[in-house]
Scaffold this motif. Structure first.
Motif, PDB file in Angstrom:
ATOM      1  N   LEU A 138       0.695  -1.460   0.115  1.00  0.00           N
ATOM      2  CA  LEU A 138      -0.015  -0.076  -0.286  1.00  0.00           C
ATOM      3  C   LEU A 138       0.645   1.187  -0.068  1.00  0.00           C
ATOM      4  O   LEU A 138       1.872   0.614   0.392  1.00  0.00           O
ATOM      5  CB  LEU A 138      -1.251  -0.278   1.111  1.00  0.00           C
ATOM      6  N   GLU A 139       0.567   2.326  -0.370  1.00  0.00           N
ATOM      7  CA  GLU A 139       0.996   3.672   0.000  1.00  0.00           C
ATOM      8  C   GLU A 139      -0.370   4.586   0.554  1.00  0.00           C
ATOM      9  O   GLU A 139      -1.475   4.405   0.658  1.00  0.00           O
ATOM     10  CB  GLU A 139       1.992   4.156  -1.242  1.00  0.00           C
ATOM     11  N   HIS A 140       0.307   5.891   1.099  1.00  0.00           N
ATOM     12  CA  HIS A 140      -1.491   6.441   1.539  1.00  0.00           C
ATOM     13  C   HIS A 140      -1.311   7.323   0.387  1.00  0.00           C
ATOM     14  O   HIS A 140       0.046   8.429   0.303  1.00  0.00           O
ATOM     15  CB  HIS A 140      -0.410   7.112   3.007  1.00  0.00           C
ATOM     16  N   SER A 141      -2.071   7.229   0.304  1.00  0.00           N
ATOM     17  CA  SER A 141      -2.345   9.426  -0.569  1.00  0.00           C
ATOM     18  C   SER A 141      -2.579  10.052   0.334  1.00  0.00           C
ATOM     19  O   SER A 141      -3.713  10.192   1.101  1.00  0.00           O
ATOM     20  CB  SER A 141      -3.699   8.576  -1.743  1.00  0.00           C
ATOM     21  N   GLU A 142      -1.524  11.284   0.069  1.00  0.00           N
ATOM     22  CA  GLU A 142      -1.629  12.395   1.144  1.00  0.00           C
ATOM     23  C   GLU A 142      -3.427  13.342   0.740  1.00  0.00           C
ATOM     24  O   GLU A 142      -3.601  14.032   0.966  1.00  0.00           O
ATOM     25  CB  GLU A 142      -0.610  13.328   0.891  1.00  0.00           C
ATOM     26  N   ASN A 179      -6.068  11.235   1.473  1.00  0.00           N
ATOM     27  CA  ASN A 179      -6.573  11.011   3.136  1.00  0.00           C
ATOM     28  C   ASN A 179      -7.028   9.300   2.552  1.00  0.00           C
ATOM     29  O   ASN A 179      -7.562   9.026   3.435  1.00  0.00           O
ATOM     30  CB  ASN A 179      -7.246  11.958   3.417  1.00  0.00           C
ATOM     31  N   ARG A 180      -6.547   8.615   2.598  1.00  0.00           N
ATOM     32  CA  ARG A 180      -6.025   7.430   2.511  1.00  0.00           C
ATOM     33  C   ARG A 180      -5.067   6.378   2.052  1.00  0.00           C
ATOM     34  O   ARG A 180      -4.672   6.740   1.011  1.00  0.00           O
ATOM     35  CB  ARG A 180      -8.202   6.926   1.778  1.00  0.00           C
ATOM     36  N   TRP A 181      -5.184   5.137   2.184  1.00  0.00           N
ATOM     37  CA  TRP A 181      -4.626   3.826   1.884  1.00  0.00           C
ATOM     38  C   TRP A 181      -4.375   3.375   0.145  1.00  0.00           C
ATOM     39  O   TRP A 181      -6.441   3.597  -0.237  1.00  0.00           O
ATOM     40  CB  TRP A 181      -4.265   2.825   2.459  1.00  0.00           C
ATOM     41  N   ARG A 221      -1.038  -0.318  -4.165  1.00  0.00           N
ATOM     42  CA  ARG A 221       0.564  -0.157  -4.762  1.00  0.00           C
ATOM     43  C   ARG A 221       0.464  -0.408  -6.360  1.00  0.00           C
ATOM     44  O   ARG A 221       0.983  -0.044  -6.871  1.00  0.00           O
ATOM     45  CB  ARG A 221       1.771  -0.471  -4.120  1.00  0.00           C
ATOM     46  N   THR A 226       1.393   0.414   6.517  1.00  0.00           N
ATOM     47  CA  THR A 226       2.775   0.474   5.465  1.00  0.00           C
ATOM     48  C   THR A 226       3.895  -0.600   5.406  1.00  0.00           C
ATOM     49  O   THR A 226       4.134  -0.216   4.185  1.00  0.00           O
ATOM     50  CB  THR A 226       3.445   1.823   6.490  1.00  0.00           C
TER      51      THR A 226
END
Lengths: 589, 589
Positions: free
Chosen positions: B438-442, B445-447, B450, B470
């Motif tokens: 996963l990566e966190h999308s700022e 604001n959610r996972w 990837r 993470t």
């Protein structure tokens, strides 16, 4: 999820493997419990193997497979042994595997229909759960045949020196014929790509580029109102060659079909195939793709009918039309109701009525017998080789229309009398050639290309283009198998001036022609070689090889006749934002 | 147009054919007149043959070829003979054909550019006349290589037991990642199909169906703002297998690449290939697709930098970030301007500045040298193995960002110093594995996934999904060749509950997940086997095999970076009536 990987497939084991330790992975095809002994038929793509679980000696296994039912995914480890009760019907039927260890890889809910071939379930439910439907042996087999045809096709054309080249899917809209599917461009708002109805122009340009022999297995798209045997997207084997004549294309095609039928069905196609000019096919079979597995030929009775005294016939002939007739052998027993049904069928193809005669017990009856002199009646019977028990069906009208109506009756009679069932499993291959280049569209009051506007006229008929376009024939060729158009092609126009003449004839202004096809006209100015080709309906070939008449049986994820995918629900609504990005909006319906 | 058909191609003749009578068809590659003797190089896909026209003895031939110039299409009949002045550079260079008869098959206007490889012409003009551009030997060769890869691919996967199955082009829009191209439905107005970004879900469903091993060479579509090496439609080799582990996919892929490089380039790929976890690749090369044909490894100098006294470094480290550094070997001679250019390059990847040091003549200079104690300075030099003549480039920041910036500098330095040119023609193949799931999308604001939401977590990391997403790694694998992601894939989630957990984690409501992926969630309830696969970028493989870095050199009819086809002018305007039929209208721009 832990599982032990298979060492062999479920179709592999034979008596010579007895004693070996193996691991199988697969689906539970069936489970049979006999107190102390449980049999599980384990299935994968390659076959079914019987697994034996001896719970009386191995009670812990009973525990593990308590919940196991059809379509569970298992791994089984055990020893191969000979069966006490062999099943000679399946290749693995002489052995079984005595389970030593067993594990559930994945569970399965009860499926909405059974995974068997002879299924009463309606097609909608099957399409909704297509991934389960595809587990049925008949569909597994169809897609293995389809795969085989892919591989044969690639290999055949590679060996013949063809180069596989991909043409674009996002192309220019040049509607001439069927409707295009459009794709709005986001980067160039207000403008659209079209999905290709065929890569026709691209393959011609590849010939201009000097690639000499091109082939591609390619998706094509037509936004038509769907019929039972049509899909909005379909696959074709697209072929084009340079410096060749029609003979080269025909010979190549025959070699291909020969090889495909040989490798897949071990069927010997006898080549060279029969060739029949369009005009003959229409007169004798009332179709440009006649099924020649049976006779039931038509007869043109225009001369006799024109003077027989029945005004519908004589009026037709007086105005330059014809009277085609079909002797529906042995259908003299048809009831009035059945004959009316044939009349209704004829009407779908444009008939105004269906005059008929019947010969029964030496007596001739029928809808217009009272208007006939004995002499003319006998002459008609004689021309139609009518015998006792025959039904004669007449189609007066414009030549092509009359032929088509009679041809439709021919097919319907073959269906109703069991002739079609009788020829199931056999094949008839032949060519139709010498198609008319043009046809006149009453609707648009202009000539339109019968094949497409890039088809070359026959050398002998070039002069007719200016004097008598109706009778100009194309250097075109359709391969017909069992009444299906399996492939179609032509020699193309390869000079700028002839192509321009053709566009003129089709009523394009120079501006129109330039806007739509300027790049082709340009290309023909820079040294285009003589070229031509053919395109095979891949789905149809597979249908014929699989002996199904449902095209959805040979397409993995087909659409319904309303263009829906019942499995995933497409086409579907999309966000207004997505549409906004594309610069389009829905109009009020 | 009458012409005599070739008996041989223009690449066929050799000295042993001397004395034979032949017919050639082809294009005029060059014409040279020497009063009384005219030489014409005749070209087709297979090669070039010299034709001699002896007009002093055959004056009527002079008449016939008076107008003939480059790119005319001719037929030539004559006898093969040995050349007086052989040309050993081409396979047919030892013979020529003395023309006996000659005819023009088609004329050619003067082409807008010469049909040669080393062409100054700008690419726009070439794309406008793509059918002429494709006549250039380099492009002819590229498409023959492309064809060869097709055939190898089909053959390889057939022999490995794969079934080729076509998945739909008209699919459901499930935007998750790039934008979809949409296709308005006419029959179901207001609803849309989408062109597939990949057949991901279909191939997984085919595994649920039990097809076991699936492959397809398939067009995929992404409506992205195009970059130089991207096209809106691209081709991938799509592969999926059941009952396998990651090792099986990796081994299969290595066998395939080995065979392709061997057959096409006679190049021996040395397998098994190196595998490198994502984290290592980032730390050592600053990329998840590093080019390993050269070194220039990065160094993580966080510990020393954090205490070196330079506040930009120490602040970064104090807030949990890192300092990555690149020793640009031998770049100590770079001017201030060149270093500034590197700084600009770094900014494109998100750098705020580019702290640097230079070692020259025993002296250390640089943007922050004044903040360093001698001890810390020497420590940094030591960690970076700095020698006289080196340039050291530092990237403080969040770990992944700092790695990417340093990696971009690594590539740029390799380009500027000629390292890249030095490795041209060589290949480096390796795997990147253990990607973050996963990566966190700022922004949202959610996972986000990837790879994609169907990728399985590594067994060891499943528990991290709830505790520390993470650090959960995916069972994913990318094949990297010369810095290109040549293929990528993963083991997929094959159980309903894990897939549901994943959707939950990605912030889908149950309704959302059902609306978009309900059919997949359903399918996983009916006995899905463990499965996984890989997809190869076919165009990229061909680029690598052809040793070009312009993707348009390996696509027959490509689009520009604005999504235009310059040849036919698509996308184009369409009739308002066509839009009306589809129930859409253009919005005001």
């Amino acid at each position: 999820m832990r599982f032990e990987q298979r060492t062999v497939t479920c179709g592999f084991l034979r008596p010579e493997h007895a004693g070996q330790q193996v691991v199988l992975n697969g689906w539970v095809n069936a489970r049979r419990d006999y107190g102390g002994i449980i049999f599980i038929d384990l299935r994968d793509r390659e076959g079914v193997t019987q697994v034996v679980i001896d719970t009386s000696h191995r009670p812990e296994l009973d525990e593990q497979i308590r919940d196991v039912r059809s379509e569970y995914v298992l791994w089984v480890k055990g020893a191969v042994r000979l069966r006490e009760n062999p099943n000679p019907k399946i290749p693995t039927g002489l052995i079984e595997v005595l389970a030593d260890e067993i594990g559930i890889i994945n569970a399965a809910d009860v499926t909405p229909f059974e995974i068997v071939d002879d299924l009463g379930t309606n097609e909608e439910l099957r399409l909704t759960y297509r991934y389960l439907d595809l587990r049925r042996p008949v569909l597994q087999r169809n897609f293995l045949i389809r795969n085989k045809l892919y591989q044969i096709t690639h290999r055949f054309f590679e060996e013949e020196g063809f180069v596989e080249i991909e043409t674009p899917v996002l192309t220019k809209s040049t509607p001439e014929g069927a409707r295009d599917f459009l794709v709005p461009s986001r980067i160039n708002k207000g403008r659209f790509y079209a999905l290709p109805q065929s890569p026709q122009l691209f393959k011609q340009l590849l010939m201009v580029s000097g690639f000499d022999k091109y082939m591609q297995i390619v998706k094509c798209f037509r936004d038509e109102d769907l019929r039972a045997d049509r899909q909005p997207e379909f696959t074709q084997i697209d072929v084009e060659m340079s410096f060749i004549t029609q003979e080269d294309i025909i010979a190549l095609t025959e070699r291909f079909v020969l090889q495909a039928w040989k490798e897949i069905l071990n069927y010997e196609v006898s080549t060279p195939l029969l060739r029949m000019p369009f005009k003959t096919a229409m007169e004798r079979y009332g179709s440009d793709k006649p099924d020649l597995r049976y006779g039931l030929e038509l007869t043109n009775v225009t001369i006799t009918a024109g003077v027989c005294g029945f005004s519908i016939f004589s009026d037709a002939v007086a105005s330059g039309n014809v009277v085609m007739a079909l002797n529906a052998k042995g259908c003299g027993s048809f009831s009035r109701k059945q004959i009316d049904e044939l009349g209704e069928h004829a009407k779908k193809y444009g008939a105004k009525g269906l005059p008929w005669l019947k010969v029964s017990g030496g007596e001739v009856t029928g809808s217009f017998v009272k208007f006939l002199s004995d002499e003319h009646r006998d002459l008609l019977l004689q021309e139609l080789k009518a015998e006792d028990g025959d039904l004669l069906l007449f189609s007066p009208g414009e030549w092509e229309r009359a032929c088509i109506i009679s041809g439709a009756l021919r097919t319907e009679v073959a269906r109703r009398t069991g002739i079609l069932d009788g020829v199931a499993g056999t094949y008839s291959f032949h060519w139709i050639t010498e198609f008319p280049l043009l046809e006149h569209s009453e609707e648009e009051n202009r000539w339109i290309a019968r094949h497409h506007p890039f088809t070359a006229p026959m050398d002998a008929d070039v002069s007719l283009l200016s004097s008598d376009p109706t009778h100009a024939r194309a250097i075109a060729h359709d391969l017909v198998i069992n009444g299906y158009e399996a492939a179609g092609g032509s020699i193309r126009i390869h000079t700028n001036d002839v192509q321009q003449t053709m566009f003129d004839l089709l009523g394009f202004t120079r501006e129109d022609a330039d806007a739509k096809f300027g790049f082709l006209l340009n290309a023909l100015r820079f040294g285009a070689p003589p070229h031509g080709g053919i395109a095979f309906g891949f789905d149809r070939l597979v249908m014929l090889l699989c002996q199904t008449d449902n095209i959805r049986d040979v397409i993995a994820f087909p659409k319904t006749t309303s263009g829906l995918s019942l499995m995933d629900g497409c086409p579907s609504d999309v966000d207004t934002k997505q549409l906004g990005d594309l610069g389009i909006a829905l109009t009020r319906q």
